[in-house]
Design an enzyme around this catalytic site. Structure first.
Site, PDB file in Angstrom:
ATOM      1  CE  LYS A  76     -41.905  30.841  -3.788  1.00 22.83           C
ATOM      2  NZ  LYS A  76     -40.552  30.254  -3.715  1.00 22.83           N
ATOM      3  CB  SER A 151     -39.565  29.885  -7.377  1.00 24.79           C
ATOM      4  OG  SER A 151     -39.366  29.557  -6.013  1.00 24.79           O
ATOM      5  CB  SER A 175     -36.428  29.794  -4.620  1.00 24.23           C
ATOM      6  OG  SER A 175     -36.301  28.872  -5.674  1.00 24.23           O
TER       7      SER A 175
END
Length: 485
Positions: A76, A151, A175
């Protein structure tokens, strides 16, 4: 190339000579190329991954390969990887290059994991749909008109679509787990302090956790086992011994399970999610486990508490992005004050600006006691209630989300509706406990549904074993349905 569910299957073929890391990396690079429309990656390390694959193949031949040989993983875009771009999905860090590698990432590299690229995410990990990235939205591979969750949306889609074998995400209020549920994969949020946050761009420091997204519980357990443990660079990480999670995935005995009554009886829950959750609870009862509906006081205060405290921490953490030291600097600035204002206005997205403003408001002198102090007190009360719950039960089970993946753009005009997507996941972050999202079927349109298991603080060992048991129970149930049809 065949689809591999676990790293163990990959390593078996690597040892048998039916597969090489070079072939594996080439396969994933081809998949990334043919699925660019999903927008899961913001940067792909093609040449570097190929070179790493050659090196790992040599180690396998020499018998010196690490425990993660054959694992191709994505990161990420909030995790530092030395010499590589790092932007947190934001233009304010445009051109920024990470000067060091995050501890969690380094521990994977030390065991011969191959990093294939950095993955799209909501800007500074703020969002529930991956529509807040300055790189554009990520699309759900099950239906490109739907969001992947956020996210860590790019990280979840990359595993879902076979663009890499596993991903590393970050979980501040769900997330990792929420996008895992929307994409039909496994997502784990470990206990706060179990994995070092050194090298993770901070959103809300007392909530943030690094966690894996995988196709199997076995791989998630192995990744946590390798990443966890003491770190001199992070004073908040635990020095507790790390159990051999990956070697203890056999569940035995009967569990005491509680589920929040409102999580399956509320009209706000989509009917198919309610039904799938009830079906799983009934299967667990049929297997002899004790399943009890419970009511947790203050559950209605979870979301307000979470958003007051995380926005306050974000206001503080994001003050360092000011155009002075690194990243974007406004060309329109005429003095120091205008440099701050114009740089942050130009380069921060709408959701990040909204949360900074909320956080600055609750920290202001006139409202500090009314909001921030009160939220900290409620957080303590919720922790105490949760601890009392785990004095009686082994696990708390709930849906991961109130709905399946929603249509892109559907909730962008109503931030409150967007925030409600985290209603079942924030408790684990507020109290610091571990939680895992496991696939639990799909709706009539084929969109994945997830179920969440939350465990006591540092209860990953039992939680992961029970998650493995749950996936096997689901497989048996699916096999019975196929036979009947």
């Amino acid at each position: 190339m065949k689809e591999y569910l676990t790293l163990a299957e990959i390593q078996e073929d690597l040892r048998g000579g039916d597969l090489t890391c070079v072939k594996l990396v080439s396969h994933y690079l081809q998949n990334i190329e043919s699925n660019q429309h999903l927008n899961a990656f913001v940067e792909v390390y093609a040449d570097e991954a190929r070179q790493a694959a050659i090196a790992v193949d040599e180690k396998i031949a020499n018998g010196t390969a690490g425990r993660l040989a054959g694992l191709v993983i994505g990161l990420k875009d909030v995790l530092s990887h030395k010499g590589h771009g790092l932007q947190a999905g934001s233009q304010i860090l445009n051109t920024y290059i990470a000067p060091y590698t995050a501890t969690a990432v380094q521990r994977l590299l030390d065991e011969d994991a191959i990093v294939i690229g950095r993955q799209n995410c909501d800007e500074f990990a703020m969002g529930s749909s991956n529509e807040n990235s300055s790189f554009g939205p990520v699309l759900n591979a099950a239906d490109p008109t739907k969001v992947p969750g956020g996210s860590s949306g790019g990280s979840a889609v990359a595993v879902q679509a076979g663009l890499c074998h596993a991903s590393l995400g970050s979980d501040t209020g769900g997330s990792v787990r929420q996008p895992a549920a929307f994409c039909g994969v496994i997502g784990v949020k470990p206990s706060y302090g179990r994995i070092s946050r050194y090298g993770l761009i901070a959103y809300a420091s007392s909530f943030d956790c690094i966690g894996p997204i995988t196709k199997s519980v076995a791989d998630a357990a192995l990744l946590i086992e390798i990443m966890a443990g003491a770190d001199n660079f992070d004073s908040t990480v635990s020095t507790k011994e790390v159990p051999a999670y990956s070697q203890n995935l056999e569940w035995s005995g009967k569990a005491k399970i509680g589920y929040i009554r409102e999580s399956v009886e509320s009209e706000a829950i989509a009917p198919e999610i309610r039904q799938q959750t009830l079906d799983m609870l009934n299967r667990l009862r049929a297997e002899g486990h004790e399943v009890t509906p419970v009511e947790i006081p203050l559950v209605d205060s979870l979301l307000p508490t979470y958003y007051i405290l995380t926005t306050a921490e974000a206001s503080s953490n994001l003050s360092r992005f000011d155009g002075v030291r690194y990243g974007h600097r406004s060309a329109e600035a005429t003095d120091l004050e205008s440099l701050y204002k114009k740089t942050r206005t130009e380069a921060f997205g709408e959701e990040v600006r909204r949360r900074i403003l909320l956080g600055t408001f609750v920290l202001s002198a006139n409202y500090y006691d009314a909001y921030y102090t009160k939220a900290q007190r409620v957080r303590r009360l919720v922790q105490e209630e949760t601890n009392r719950f785990f004095d009686q039960f082994d696990f708390l089970i709930s849906p991961v989300t109130p709905t399946t993946a929603f249509t892109i753009g559907e909730k962008m005009e109503d931030p409150l509706q967007m925030y409600l997507a985290d209603i079942f996941t924030v408790q684990a972050n507020v109290v610091g406990n571990p939680a895992v999202a496991v696939p639990n079927g799909s709706d009539e349109n084929g969109m994945p549904i997830g179920i969440q298991i939350m465990a006591p603080y540092f209860g990953e060992l039992k939680m992961l074993a029970f998650a493995q048991y749950l996936t096997e129970l689901n497989r048996k149930s699916a096999a019975v349905l196929d036979t009947n049809h």
